[in-house]
Design an enzyme around this catalytic site. Structure first.
Site, short mmCIF file in Angstrom:
data_model
loop_
_atom_site.label_atom_id
_atom_site.label_comp_id
_atom_site.label_asym_id
_atom_site.label_seq_id
_atom_site.Cartn_x
_atom_site.Cartn_y
_atom_site.Cartn_z
N GLU A 1 3.37 -15.03 1.15
CA GLU A 1 3.04 -13.85 1.94
C GLU A 1 2.29 -14.29 3.19
O GLU A 1 1.37 -15.08 3.11
CB GLU A 1 2.16 -12.89 1.12
N THR B 1 3.29 -8.99 5.99
CA THR B 1 2.49 -7.79 5.78
C THR B 1 2.65 -6.81 6.95
O THR B 1 3.11 -7.16 8.04
CB THR B 1 0.99 -8.11 5.57
N TYR B 2 2.20 -5.60 6.69
CA TYR B 2 2.30 -4.51 7.66
C TYR B 2 0.93 -3.85 7.71
O TYR B 2 0.55 -3.12 6.80
CB TYR B 2 3.36 -3.54 7.16
N ALA C 1 -1.89 -5.11 7.05
CA ALA C 1 -2.85 -5.55 6.03
C ALA C 1 -4.04 -6.24 6.68
O ALA C 1 -3.88 -6.98 7.65
CB ALA C 1 -2.19 -6.51 5.04
N HIS D 1 7.04 -5.85 4.61
CA HIS D 1 6.21 -4.80 4.01
C HIS D 1 6.33 -3.53 4.85
O HIS D 1 6.44 -3.60 6.07
CB HIS D 1 4.73 -5.20 3.99
N GLY E 1 0.04 2.01 1.03
CA GLY E 1 -0.89 1.50 2.05
C GLY E 1 -2.32 1.84 1.73
O GLY E 1 -2.59 2.78 0.97
N TYR F 1 -0.05 -3.40 -10.63
CA TYR F 1 -1.47 -3.71 -10.81
C TYR F 1 -1.79 -4.08 -12.25
O TYR F 1 -1.99 -3.20 -13.09
CB TYR F 1 -2.31 -2.49 -10.38
N HIS G 1 -4.62 0.19 -10.77
CA HIS G 1 -5.00 0.42 -9.37
C HIS G 1 -6.39 1.03 -9.34
O HIS G 1 -6.71 1.90 -10.15
CB HIS G 1 -3.96 1.36 -8.72
N LYS H 1 7.56 4.99 -10.35
CA LYS H 1 7.88 4.22 -9.13
C LYS H 1 9.12 3.35 -9.36
O LYS H 1 9.98 3.24 -8.49
CB LYS H 1 6.66 3.37 -8.76
N1 LIG Z 1 1.05 -7.33 -1.04
C1 LIG Z 1 0.31 -6.36 -0.54
O1 LIG Z 1 0.20 -6.22 0.65
C2 LIG Z 1 -0.34 -5.44 -1.48
C3 LIG Z 1 -0.93 -4.29 -1.02
N2 LIG Z 1 -1.50 -3.40 -1.86
C4 LIG Z 1 -2.10 -2.16 -1.39
O2 LIG Z 1 -2.47 -1.32 -2.49
C5 LIG Z 1 -2.39 0.07 -2.15
C6 LIG Z 1 -1.57 0.99 -3.01
O3 LIG Z 1 -0.18 0.99 -2.65
P1 LIG Z 1 0.96 1.30 -3.69
O4 LIG Z 1 0.77 0.51 -4.91
O5 LIG Z 1 2.22 1.20 -2.96
O6 LIG Z 1 0.65 2.83 -3.99
P2 LIG Z 1 1.20 3.84 -5.11
O7 LIG Z 1 1.61 5.06 -4.37
O8 LIG Z 1 2.18 3.21 -5.99
O9 LIG Z 1 -0.12 4.12 -5.93
C7 LIG Z 1 -1.32 4.48 -5.28
C8 LIG Z 1 -2.24 5.22 -6.25
O10 LIG Z 1 -1.71 6.53 -6.50
C9 LIG Z 1 -1.57 6.72 -7.90
N3 LIG Z 1 -0.41 7.58 -8.12
C10 LIG Z 1 0.90 7.23 -8.04
N4 LIG Z 1 1.69 8.29 -8.32
C11 LIG Z 1 0.86 9.34 -8.53
C12 LIG Z 1 1.06 10.71 -8.85
N5 LIG Z 1 2.28 11.22 -9.01
N6 LIG Z 1 -0.03 11.49 -8.99
C13 LIG Z 1 -1.27 11.01 -8.86
N7 LIG Z 1 -1.53 9.70 -8.55
C14 LIG Z 1 -0.48 8.89 -8.40
C15 LIG Z 1 -1.44 5.35 -8.50
O11 LIG Z 1 -1.82 5.30 -9.86
C16 LIG Z 1 -2.40 4.58 -7.62
O12 LIG Z 1 -3.72 4.77 -8.03
C17 LIG Z 1 -1.87 0.00 -0.84
O13 LIG Z 1 -3.05 0.02 -0.18
C18 LIG Z 1 -1.19 -1.30 -0.65
O14 LIG Z 1 -1.16 -1.60 0.73
C19 LIG Z 1 -1.52 -3.71 -3.17
C20 LIG Z 1 -0.99 -4.83 -3.68
C21 LIG Z 1 -0.35 -5.79 -2.89
N1 LIG Z 2 -5.37 -3.21 -1.47
C1 LIG Z 2 -4.74 -4.27 -0.96
N2 LIG Z 2 -4.42 -4.27 0.34
C2 LIG Z 2 -3.80 -5.34 0.90
O1 LIG Z 2 -3.52 -5.30 2.12
C3 LIG Z 2 -3.47 -6.44 0.07
C4 LIG Z 2 -3.81 -6.39 -1.30
N3 LIG Z 2 -4.45 -5.30 -1.76
N4 LIG Z 2 -3.49 -7.39 -2.14
C5 LIG Z 2 -2.58 -8.40 -1.76
C6 LIG Z 2 -2.67 -8.76 -0.34
C7 LIG Z 2 -3.90 -9.60 -0.07
N5 LIG Z 2 -4.33 -9.12 1.20
C8 LIG Z 2 -5.51 -9.54 1.83
C9 LIG Z 2 -6.39 -10.36 1.19
C10 LIG Z 2 -7.55 -10.81 1.80
C11 LIG Z 2 -7.82 -10.43 3.10
C12 LIG Z 2 -9.04 -10.96 3.80
O2 LIG Z 2 -9.86 -11.59 3.20
N6 LIG Z 2 -9.13 -10.77 5.11
C13 LIG Z 2 -10.21 -11.28 5.93
C14 LIG Z 2 -9.66 -12.07 7.11
C15 LIG Z 2 -9.03 -13.34 6.67
C16 LIG Z 2 -8.40 -14.16 7.77
O3 LIG Z 2 -8.03 -13.61 8.83
O4 LIG Z 2 -8.25 -15.35 7.55
C17 LIG Z 2 -11.05 -10.15 6.47
O5 LIG Z 2 -12.24 -10.40 6.71
O6 LIG Z 2 -10.51 -9.06 6.63
C18 LIG Z 2 -6.94 -9.59 3.75
C19 LIG Z 2 -5.80 -9.13 3.11
C20 LIG Z 2 -3.37 -8.19 1.73
N7 LIG Z 2 -2.82 -7.59 0.55
#
Ligand SMILES: NC(=O)C1=CN([C@@H]2O[C@H](COP(=O)(O)OP(=O)(O)OC[C@H]3O[C@@H](n4cnc5c(N)ncnc54)[C@H](O)[C@@H]3O)[C@@H](O)[C@H]2O)C=CC1
Ligand SMILES: Nc1nc(=O)c2c([nH]1)NC[C@@H]1CN(c3ccc(C(=O)N[C@@H](CCC(=O)O)C(=O)O)cc3)CN21
Length: 288
Positions: free
Chosen positions: A17, A48-49, A51, A77, A108, A147, A151, A167
Site C-alpha cells: 500500500e 490510498t485516497y 488517507a 482506493h 472513509g 476489521y 471497527h 458488505k
Molecule cells: N487500507 C485503508 O486505507 C483502510 C482504511 N480504513 C478506514 O476505515 C474506515 C471505515 O471504512 P469502511 O470499512 O469502508 O466502512 P464501512 O461502511 O464498512 O463501516 C463503517 C462503520 O459503519 C458500520 N456499519 C456498516 N453498515 C452499517 C449499517 N447498516 N448500520 C449501522 N452501522 C453500519 C460498521 O460496523 C463500521 O463501524 C474508513 O475510514 C476507511 O478509510 C480501514 C482499513 C483500511
Molecule cells: N482508519 C484508517 N484509516 C486509514 O486511512 C488507514 C487505516 N485505518 N488503516 C490502514 C491504512 C494505514 N494508514 C495510515 C497509517 C498511519 C498513518 C500515519 O502514521 N501518518 C503520519 C504520517 C506518516 C508519514 O507521512 O510518513 C501522520 O502523522 O499522519 C497514516 C495512514 C492508512 N490506512
C-alpha cells in the site's frame, strides 16, 4: 487483470500500500520509492485516497503510473462519505479510462475536528452502498476493508460481523484487513467469518511499527491492540530510533512468516512509502 483471478491459486499473494504524493511535492519525488517498490514485483499495489491527509486527486495519476508504466496491477482506493455521487462516477470512469480494474471501496474516515457529515445528501453512507453502486453500474473487481478486532465505531464484534456479511453480499470480491499485531486475533477472525459463510479471499494487513511516534497515531486510527512482546519493544527502544526500527521490522517479519506458514490468502504491507524497510521485510521473509 481483475485481482479476484489472482487469488486461490495456492500461494500467498504479496501486495503493497502506498500514498500518492502530497500536493506540495512533485509526483516525481515519490516515484523513486514507487518504482523501487514495484521492482520487488508485488502481485498488486494499492494507492490510498485521502488517507492520513494525502491528496486524493493524485490517486488516479499514481495508479496509472503503477499499472501502465511499471506493469504492476493497481488497486485504487475510493472513499464515499465526503463525495457527491456524481463525483464518484466521474472518478470511476477516469479509473476505467486508465485501465485500472480494481477498487478498494471504503466509507472513509470522518475528518478530525469537523462535524461529521452523517446524513448529508447525495453521498453513500456506508461502504456497502458504494460497493452496490459500483457493482450495478461499472465493471471493477471490488475489495473492501475488514476489521479483525472490530471497527472502532461498532459496539460489538457480532454486529460488525453482520455488517461485514452485508458488505460482502453487496458485491465484494476480496477483503483486506485493518492492521493487527497479534496473529491469533487474525486466525480467530478467519474462523468467525467462516461461520457466517464468508468465503472470499482475505489479505492480512501488516503495518511495521518503525518509530514511537507511529504508536499513538495508529491507536487513534484503529485501536489495534498491542501484545506484550510488541509493547516491550516500544518501551525498550522508545529513545533509540535505529533500534526501534530494527526491532519493528523483525516483529513484522515474524508475523508474516507465521501467516505464510498458515497459508493465508495474501499479505498486504502498509509500506508508508518506506522503500528500504519494505525491501528488507520482503527479502527477510523470502516473499520474493
Ligand atoms: N487500507 C485503508 O486505507 C483502510 C482504511 N480504513 C478506514 O476505515 C474506515 C471505515 O471504512 P469502511 O470499512 O469502508 O466502512 P464501512 O461502511 O464498512 O463501516 C463503517 C462503520 O459503519 C458500520 N456499519 C456498516 N453498515 C452499517 C449499517 N447498516 N448500520 C449501522 N452501522 C453500519 C460498521 O460496523 C463500521 O463501524 C474508513 O475510514 C476507511 O478509510 C480501514 C482499513 C483500511
Ligand atoms: N482508519 C484508517 N484509516 C486509514 O486511512 C488507514 C487505516 N485505518 N488503516 C490502514 C491504512 C494505514 N494508514 C495510515 C497509517 C498511519 C498513518 C500515519 O502514521 N501518518 C503520519 C504520517 C506518516 C508519514 O507521512 O510518513 C501522520 O502523522 O499522519 C497514516 C495512514 C492508512 N490506512
Amino acid at each position: 487483470m481483475k485481482l479476484s483471478d489472482r487469488f486461490n491459486k495456492g500461494k500467498t499473494l504479496v501486495s503493497f500500500e502506498i500514498f500518492p504524493p502530497k500536493q506540495t511535492v512533485t509526483l516525481e519525488s515519490i516515484f523513486k520509492t514507487t518504482e523501487g517498490l514495484q521492482t520487488l514485483n508485488p502481485d498488486f499495489t494499492s494507492i490510498t485516497y485521502g488517507a492520513g491527509g494525502s491528496a486524493s486527486d493524485r490517486t488516479i495519476e499514481t495508479a496509472d503510473k503503477i499499472k501502465n508504466t511499471y506493469g504492476v496491477e493497481a488497486l485504487a482506493h475510493l472513499t464515499c462519505i465526503n463525495s457527491h455521487k456524481d463525483d464518484i462516477d466521474l472518478m470511476l470512469n477516469q479509473l476505467q479510462a486508465h485501465n485500472i480494474e480494481n477498487i478498494l471501496a471504503m466509507r472513509g474516515d470522518y475528518p478530525i475536528n469537523k462535524n461529521n457529515d452523517k446524513g448529508r445528501e447525495n453521498t453513500y453512507q456506508y461502504a456497502k452502498d458504494l460497493i452496490a453502486h459500483i457493482k450495478s453500474n461499472h465493471d471493477f473487481c471490488i475489495a473492501a476493508a475488514a476489521y479483525p478486532e472490530g471497527h472502532p465505531e461498532c459496539p460489538d464484534l457480532n454486529t460488525d460481523l453482520l455488517h461485514l456479511k452485508e458488505k460482502v453480499n453487496s458485491g465484494t470480491d476480496f477483503l483486506i484487513t485493518q492492521m493487527f499485531f497479534d496473529n491469533a486475533i487474525f486466525y480467530d477472525f478467519l474462523d468467525r467469518i467462516k461461520q457466517v459463510n464468508i468465503t472470499i479471499p482475505v489479505s492480512a494487513g501488516i503495518m511495521p511499527l518503525l518509530n514511537s511516534k507511529q504508536v499513538g497515531r495508529i491507536k487513534g486510527l484503529c485501536g489495534a491492540s498491542i501484545p506484550k512482546p510488541l509493547q516491550n519493544i516500544i518501551e525498550k527502544y522508545e529513545h533509540s530510533s535505529l533500534d526501534f526500527e530494527k526491532a519493528g521490522i523483525e516483529y513484522a517479519c515474524s508475523q508474516i512468516t507465521d501467516l505464510v506458514a498458515n497459508q493465508v490468502d495474501g499479505i498486504h504491507l502498509y509500506t508508508m512509502n518506506k522503500l528500504e524497510q519494505s525491501k528488507t521485510i520482503i527479502q527477510q521473509t523470502n516473499l520474493r
